[in-house]
Design a protein around this motif. Structure first.
Motif, short mmCIF file in Angstrom:
data_model
loop_
_atom_site.label_atom_id
_atom_site.label_comp_id
_atom_site.label_asym_id
_atom_site.label_seq_id
_atom_site.Cartn_x
_atom_site.Cartn_y
_atom_site.Cartn_z
N UNK A 1 14.63 -13.64 13.69
CA UNK A 1 13.84 -13.21 14.85
C UNK A 1 14.63 -13.45 16.14
N UNK A 2 15.31 -14.61 16.18
CA UNK A 2 16.09 -14.95 17.36
C UNK A 2 17.48 -14.35 17.30
N UNK A 3 18.13 -14.25 18.45
CA UNK A 3 19.52 -13.81 18.52
C UNK A 3 20.48 -14.98 18.62
N UNK A 4 19.94 -16.22 18.50
CA UNK A 4 20.78 -17.40 18.54
C UNK A 4 21.76 -17.41 17.37
N UNK A 5 23.04 -17.53 17.66
CA UNK A 5 24.07 -17.40 16.62
C UNK A 5 23.95 -18.48 15.55
N UNK A 6 23.51 -19.68 15.94
CA UNK A 6 23.35 -20.76 14.96
C UNK A 6 22.24 -20.43 13.96
N UNK B 1 22.32 -2.58 8.34
CA UNK B 1 21.63 -2.67 9.62
C UNK B 1 21.86 -4.03 10.27
N UNK B 2 21.78 -5.09 9.46
CA UNK B 2 22.01 -6.44 9.99
C UNK B 2 23.42 -6.58 10.53
N UNK B 3 24.40 -6.04 9.81
CA UNK B 3 25.78 -6.05 10.29
C UNK B 3 25.87 -5.37 11.66
N UNK B 4 25.28 -4.19 11.74
CA UNK B 4 25.37 -3.42 12.98
C UNK B 4 24.68 -4.14 14.13
N UNK B 5 23.47 -4.66 13.87
CA UNK B 5 22.70 -5.28 14.94
C UNK B 5 23.30 -6.60 15.40
N UNK B 6 23.71 -7.44 14.45
CA UNK B 6 24.12 -8.81 14.78
C UNK B 6 25.59 -8.94 15.14
N UNK B 7 26.45 -8.00 14.67
CA UNK B 7 27.87 -8.21 14.84
C UNK B 7 28.61 -7.04 15.48
N UNK C 1 16.61 -0.70 15.69
CA UNK C 1 17.27 -1.38 14.58
C UNK C 1 16.43 -2.51 14.00
N UNK C 2 15.81 -3.32 14.85
CA UNK C 2 15.03 -4.46 14.34
C UNK C 2 13.84 -4.01 13.49
N UNK C 3 12.98 -3.09 13.98
CA UNK C 3 11.89 -2.63 13.10
C UNK C 3 12.38 -1.92 11.85
#
Length: 224
Positions: free
Chosen positions: A69-74, A177-183, A193-195
């Motif tokens: 849910x968060x964009x915090x990298x940790x 999708x996770x690769x694209x959104x997060x990295x 992308x999130x929904x």
């Protein structure tokens, strides 16, 4: 009862998709855990075996979705690590459910998935060592998961299980999708992308459960 539960899942999923698109964190924090619990209940009501390995795998996938849910990298890194445990438990469960396993066929079927995600990882920028290692691990685990399902689908003509194949394709789409959104699109990630990731995860898990129920029935028919 099962129809009502399935309709409830569909309603809660629709609410979460709306909340994700509109970026309503309070609704997301309620809808996401509720959706996860409903999916788990659906599996426990429908299955006669109620595997501990699959239950753990589902809970780990649910926890991962909450960490994302968060964009915090940790938190994202913890989510990736937890998702690796989800995949390990899932692979163990499938190896028992789909016996016998054709290991050479699994290896051949896994290679394209490994190549795709390792290539995506190779062109990613600004990733620390821990994140790279975690992404390599979950990519290899995804490839094994897909390889087991694809080998089973292709080589066991009498026990073809399309639901498991659909689940595998959904998990591939989810990881993309996770690769694209997060990295890749960290600074300007499109709202859709999130929904979309939420939708693919939910459909992947529901297809997986439907596939497991179908396979349990096929196994019973084969043994009788």
């Amino acid at each position: 009862m099962q129809t009502i539960l399935f309709l409830t899942i569909a309603i809660v999923l629709s609410v979460e998709l709306y909340a994700e698109f509109m970026q309503l964190p309070k609704i997301i924090l309620v809808a996401k855990p509720l959706l996860n619990v409903l999916i788990l209940i659906y599996y426990w009501l429908r299955s006669e075996k109620r595997s501990a390995a699959l239950t753990f795998s589902l809970v780990a996938a649910f926890a991962t979705s909450i960490l994302f849910i968060t964009d915090n990298s940790t938190y994202v890194l913890f989510g990736v690590i937890l998702f690796a445990f989800h995949r390990i438990a899932l692979i163990y469960f499938l190896s028992k459910l789909l016996e016998p396993i054709y290991y050479f066929a699994v290896a051949i079927a896994s290679i394209p998935v490994v190549i795709i995600f390792l290539y995506l990882l190779s062109i990613s920028a600004n990733l620390d060592t821990a994140t790279i290692v975690a992404l390599i691990v979950i990519s290899v685990l995804l490839a094994l998961f897909v390889g087991i399902i694809l080998a089973n689908y292709m080589l066991k003509d009498e026990n073809n299980n399309s639901w498991l194949l659909i689940s595998a394709l959904m998990f591939i789409a989810l990881q993309l999708i996770v690769y694209i959104e997060k990295y890749y699109l960290v600074e300007f990630s499109p709202k859709i992308l999130r929904p979309t990731a939420v939708l693919f995860l939910s459909l992947a898990l529901l297809s997986l459960i439907k596939g497991v129920l179908t396979q349990e029935k096929l196994n019973r028919n084969t043994s009788t």
